[in-house]
Scaffold this motif. Structure first.
Motif, PDB file in Angstrom:
ATOM      1  N   PRO A  46      48.576  44.456  35.364  1.00  0.00           N
ATOM      2  CA  PRO A  46      47.266  44.801  35.935  1.00  0.00           C
ATOM      3  C   PRO A  46      46.089  44.130  35.228  1.00  0.00           C
ATOM      4  CG  PRO A  46      48.640  46.755  35.734  1.00  0.00           C
ATOM      5  CD  PRO A  46      49.352  45.656  35.011  1.00  0.00           C
ATOM      6  N   PHE A  47      46.229  43.772  33.930  1.00  0.00           N
ATOM      7  CA  PHE A  47      45.089  43.188  33.228  1.00  0.00           C
ATOM      8  C   PHE A  47      45.329  41.753  32.763  1.00  0.00           C
ATOM      9  CE2 PHE A  47      47.549  45.404  29.882  1.00  0.00           C
ATOM     10  CZ  PHE A  47      47.735  44.371  28.972  1.00  0.00           C
ATOM     11  N   LEU A  48      46.483  41.174  33.022  1.00  0.00           N
ATOM     12  CA  LEU A  48      46.799  39.854  32.494  1.00  0.00           C
ATOM     13  C   LEU A  48      45.826  38.797  33.025  1.00  0.00           C
ATOM     14  CD1 LEU A  48      48.654  38.270  30.676  1.00  0.00           C
ATOM     15  CD2 LEU A  48      50.266  38.028  32.573  1.00  0.00           C
ATOM     16  N   TYR A  49      45.417  38.920  34.272  1.00  0.00           N
ATOM     17  CA  TYR A  49      44.447  37.976  34.856  1.00  0.00           C
ATOM     18  C   TYR A  49      43.163  37.956  34.029  1.00  0.00           C
ATOM     19  CZ  TYR A  49      41.123  36.098  38.284  1.00  0.00           C
ATOM     20  OH  TYR A  49      40.150  35.371  38.920  1.00  0.00           O
ATOM     21  N   PHE A  50      42.654  39.142  33.689  1.00  0.00           N
ATOM     22  CA  PHE A  50      41.401  39.224  32.936  1.00  0.00           C
ATOM     23  C   PHE A  50      41.600  38.773  31.493  1.00  0.00           C
ATOM     24  CE2 PHE A  50      41.304  42.558  36.217  1.00  0.00           C
ATOM     25  CZ  PHE A  50      40.212  42.117  36.959  1.00  0.00           C
ATOM     26  N   MET A  51      42.792  39.022  30.951  1.00  0.00           N
ATOM     27  CA  MET A  51      43.078  38.602  29.571  1.00  0.00           C
ATOM     28  C   MET A  51      43.041  37.082  29.451  1.00  0.00           C
ATOM     29  SD  MET A  51      46.408  39.622  27.282  1.00  0.00           S
ATOM     30  CE  MET A  51      46.221  39.953  25.533  1.00  0.00           C
ATOM     31  N   ILE A  52      43.686  36.396  30.389  1.00  0.00           N
ATOM     32  CA  ILE A  52      43.676  34.931  30.377  1.00  0.00           C
ATOM     33  C   ILE A  52      42.265  34.406  30.606  1.00  0.00           C
ATOM     34  CG2 ILE A  52      44.592  32.864  31.491  1.00  0.00           C
ATOM     35  CD1 ILE A  52      46.611  34.447  29.808  1.00  0.00           C
ATOM     36  N   GLN A  56      39.619  32.080  27.794  1.00  0.00           N
ATOM     37  CA  GLN A  56      38.904  30.857  28.166  1.00  0.00           C
ATOM     38  C   GLN A  56      39.770  29.605  27.996  1.00  0.00           C
ATOM     39  OE1 GLN A  56      35.249  30.836  25.913  1.00  0.00           O
ATOM     40  NE2 GLN A  56      34.412  32.610  27.009  1.00  0.00           N
ATOM     41  N   VAL A  57      41.076  29.791  28.262  1.00  0.00           N
ATOM     42  CA  VAL A  57      41.987  28.656  28.176  1.00  0.00           C
ATOM     43  C   VAL A  57      42.021  27.883  29.491  1.00  0.00           C
ATOM     44  CG1 VAL A  57      44.013  29.994  28.881  1.00  0.00           C
ATOM     45  CG2 VAL A  57      44.300  27.984  27.434  1.00  0.00           C
ATOM     46  N   ALA A  58      41.714  28.567  30.603  1.00  0.00           N
ATOM     47  CA  ALA A  58      41.714  27.929  31.917  1.00  0.00           C
ATOM     48  C   ALA A  58      40.358  27.280  32.175  1.00  0.00           C
ATOM     49  CB  ALA A  58      42.023  28.951  33.002  1.00  0.00           C
ATOM     50  N   LYS A  59      40.368  26.014  32.590  1.00  0.00           N
ATOM     51  CA  LYS A  59      39.120  25.292  32.818  1.00  0.00           C
ATOM     52  C   LYS A  59      38.402  25.792  34.063  1.00  0.00           C
ATOM     53  CE  LYS A  59      40.706  21.085  30.505  1.00  0.00           C
ATOM     54  NZ  LYS A  59      40.965  19.626  30.634  1.00  0.00           N
ATOM     55  N   SER A 116      45.971  40.135  20.250  1.00  0.00           N
ATOM     56  CA  SER A 116      45.954  38.678  20.419  1.00  0.00           C
ATOM     57  C   SER A 116      44.516  38.189  20.574  1.00  0.00           C
ATOM     58  CB  SER A 116      46.767  38.273  21.650  1.00  0.00           C
ATOM     59  OG  SER A 116      48.121  38.623  21.480  1.00  0.00           O
ATOM     60  N   VAL A 117      44.209  37.098  19.842  1.00  0.00           N
ATOM     61  CA  VAL A 117      42.860  36.539  19.900  1.00  0.00           C
ATOM     62  C   VAL A 117      42.837  35.198  20.610  1.00  0.00           C
ATOM     63  CG1 VAL A 117      42.041  37.769  17.865  1.00  0.00           C
ATOM     64  CG2 VAL A 117      43.199  35.566  17.588  1.00  0.00           C
ATOM     65  N   HIS A 118      44.022  34.648  20.885  1.00  0.00           N
ATOM     66  CA  HIS A 118      44.056  33.403  21.642  1.00  0.00           C
ATOM     67  C   HIS A 118      45.349  33.335  22.443  1.00  0.00           C
ATOM     68  CE1 HIS A 118      46.792  31.815  18.592  1.00  0.00           C
ATOM     69  NE2 HIS A 118      45.901  32.130  17.670  1.00  0.00           N
TER      70      HIS A 118
END
Length: 608
Positions: A46-52, A56-59, A116-118
């Motif tokens: 449920p939150f993985l989308y917001f975590m990624i 800020q790894v996705a351009k 996790s921080v990154h």
């Protein structure tokens, strides 16, 4: 049975022998261990989308799904690499150490994942979490070893139920507890730990549960034997081999087919693995792709839902998708996975024998032009449509000369029935293989006596091996002798069921016995023991609507008395039995479906 002092496996076996009840405490251990091992799998979606997004790894927003897939896959990749190794280790050092290691490492890496921080830290912790979570295989072995064989189906179904509950509870936890500073600002103010780590609360909550389960493992008994011994086939397996095949030939074929054959060439096994992979792929694809679509912005075709909305949807769909009951075809009764024939074959050795027999029979059936069955179309319309090469020609009956007796028949019982009122006798027979322990048989006998109705009870010499004294049985025979009841070692079942005095058939649900009861219009009270008898019971109670059946565990004398009274006193059940008997007779009569099928069989024989 010889027990070795100091061996934990022998200690468990001793407790199973002394206590015939359901091991609720052990089942509770299994249930919460399975539940906690499932929560980390389902809680992050449920939150993985917001975590990624926050990493800020996705351009671009469109790239988030690409990175989400790797985080989700890292856990399963770790499990795929190490599950077999954990199973082998559990056979060497014991089930309990592997379970404790899995729970402890789950606590550690689940907590680190929330911190996790990154991006790469998230992948690494998920991978390690999956690599050390080797619980599912050992916990299934554990639940079989910790309970008596009659409770193994319940134990295995509890594992599936706990897993299903994890797929319901996990998304709810992940959805509601993620980003707590935005959802509950009064409880979690800004500039707190939970603002810096917005997904830590979910991991922390699950880790607390991990810790509780870890402490609970102190009372978890080990089931692995610490000494070398030779495992002997139990009495059920000996009976199966004796009745189904030549013992030496059957064992030789079974062992050679499993030990000398390349595992990759074992088609029944490989096909099961492939099918499971396909189903799992569909399951995980939905679990990962739905949150991505639901949480994406509307301009990208998504629903723009929040994490708690997605968690609620996944929890509800998890409840619907994880039902363990299935139906092969319309018209066939529902069947629970714990009631498959090989899961009810007593010890693991018996399960292997039955599974091997079923797969070999299926191969032979594919080679046959048709398979003749002692059944009739009206009893199994769904099965007839699903398997068109099966030719039902029943229900068969040797009315003039009964056949199929395994033991000498006691002819006195027919004369005894002649002296009983019409539709008054409860007939109890459990076939040629089923066995009962002493306590259960005593409840059965005293329940029949308590019912206050005449009964005919068939007790084979090996019906209660070593569990009931001959003196008790002799005293019971004398106490109920006369009009109250009769106990015999064997009888002509077809003659008994055709007798007008019989009002109820307490049956093990063997198929031949089932067809004999149907043909004679006798209402059933189902008491399945193992293998296909549970499926047959499902036909009787669900498809044919004979509702009374037993609960799990020991059937008490009060329950037996009540069920016998219910069957004999219910006019609706009697009427259904009569109508079904009429349908069976019409099938075997001239022009009936079984009559015409038999003509087809004869014509096929002459053509050959």
């Amino acid at each position: 049975m010889v027990y070795v002092e100091g061996c934990p496996g022998c200690a468990v076996d001793r407790r199973k022998a002394e206590s015939t009840g359901i091991p609720y405490k052990s089942f509770f251990h299994v249930w919460i261990i399975t539940l906690v091992s499932c929560l980390p799998i389902s809680s992050l979606y449920p939150f993985l989308y917001f975590m990624i997004r926050d990493f800020q790894v996705a351009k671009t927003v469109e790239d988030i799904g690409f990175y989400v897939g790797f985080v989700g896959a890292s856990y399963m990749f770790g499990r795929a690499l190490t599950s077999t190794l954990w199973g082998m280790l559990a056979d060497r050092i014991g089930r309990k150490p592997v379970i404790v290691i899995g729970i402890f490492t789950g606590l550690v890496f689940n907590t680190l994942f929330g911190l996790s921080v990154h991006y790469w830290m998230a992948i690494a912790t998920r991978f390690l979490l999956g690599s050390f979570n080797g619980l599912l295989g050992p916990i299934r072995a554990y639940v079989v070893e910790v309970c008596r064989h009659e409770h193994q189906a319940i134990g295995l179904s509890l594992v599936s139920t706990a897993w299903a509950m994890g797929l319901i509870i996990g998304p709810a936890i992940g959805g509601y507890l993620a980003q707590p500073t935005e959802k509950f600002p009064k409880l979690f103010p800004a500039n707190s730990l939970f603002e810096r780590f917005p997904y830590f609360l979910t991991s922390f909550f699950i880790s607390v549960f991990y810790f509780i389960v870890l402490v609970n493992c102190i009372w978890l008994p080990e089931t692995l034997h610490s000494h070398k011994f030779e495992r002997k086939e139990d009495q059920l397996n000996e009976s199966l081999i004796e009745h189904l095949a030549d013992p030496e030939d059957f064992v030789e074929q079974t062992l050679s087919s499993t030990t000398n054959k390349n595992i990759l060439k074992n088609w029944p096994l490989m096909s099961s693995i492939i099918l499971f992979c396909i189903v799992s792929f569909d399951d995980m694809a939905y679990t990962e792709m739905f949150p991505l679509w639901a949480q994406s912005e509307r301009r990208l075709g998504g629903l723009n839902l929040s994490s708690d909305d997605v968690g609620q949807v996944l929890a509800i769909t998890g409840l619907l998708r994880r039902q363990e009951t299935f139906e092969l075809a319309p018209g066939m009764p529902p069947l629970h996975t714990s009631q498959l024939p090989w899961t009810n074959a007593d010890a693991p050795e018996g399960q292997h024998i039955i599974f091997d027999m079923v797969t070999r029979n299926n191969k032979l059936n594919d080679l046959a032009e048709m398979t003749v069955a002692n059944s009739f179309h009206e009893a199994e319309p769904g099965a007839s449509r699903l398997f068109p090469n099966i030719l039902p020609i029943g229900p068969l009956s040797a009315e003039q000369k009964p056949v199929g007796s395994f033991l000498p028949e006691d002819g006195r019982c027919v004369k005894w029935l002649d002296a009983q009122p019409d539709r008054s006798v409860a007939y109890v027979a459990c076939g040629s293989l089923a066995i009962l322990d002493g306590r259960q048989f005593q409840e059965l006998a005293e329940g029949l006596e308590l019912a206050g109705r005449p009964f005919l009870l068939v007790v084979r010499p090996d019906f209660t091996p070593g569990g009931l004294s001959k003196a008790w049985l002799d005293e019971f025979r004398q106490r109920v002798a006369g009009r109250r009841g009769m106990v015999v070692s064997w009888c002509s079942q077809q003659q008994i069921l055709a007798h007008g005095a019989v009002a109820c058939f307490v049956s093990h649900c063997g198929w031949n016995s089932t067809m004999e009861g149907v043909r004679n219009g006798v209402p059933f009270l189902c008491w399945p023991y193992f293998c296909d008898q549970h499926l047959n019971r499902s036909y009787i109670t669900n498809a044919w609507r004979y509702p009374p059946t037993w609960t799990y565990g020991i059937v008490t004398k009060q329950e037996l008395r009540n069920k016998v009274e219910q069957v004999i006193g219910d006019a609706g059940i009697k009427e259904r039995a009569r109508l079904f008997a009429d349908a069976a007779r019409q099938c075997v009569g001239e022009g009936g479906s079984s009559y015409e099928n038999f003509k087809r069989l004869v014509n096929l024989h002459y053509r050959k």
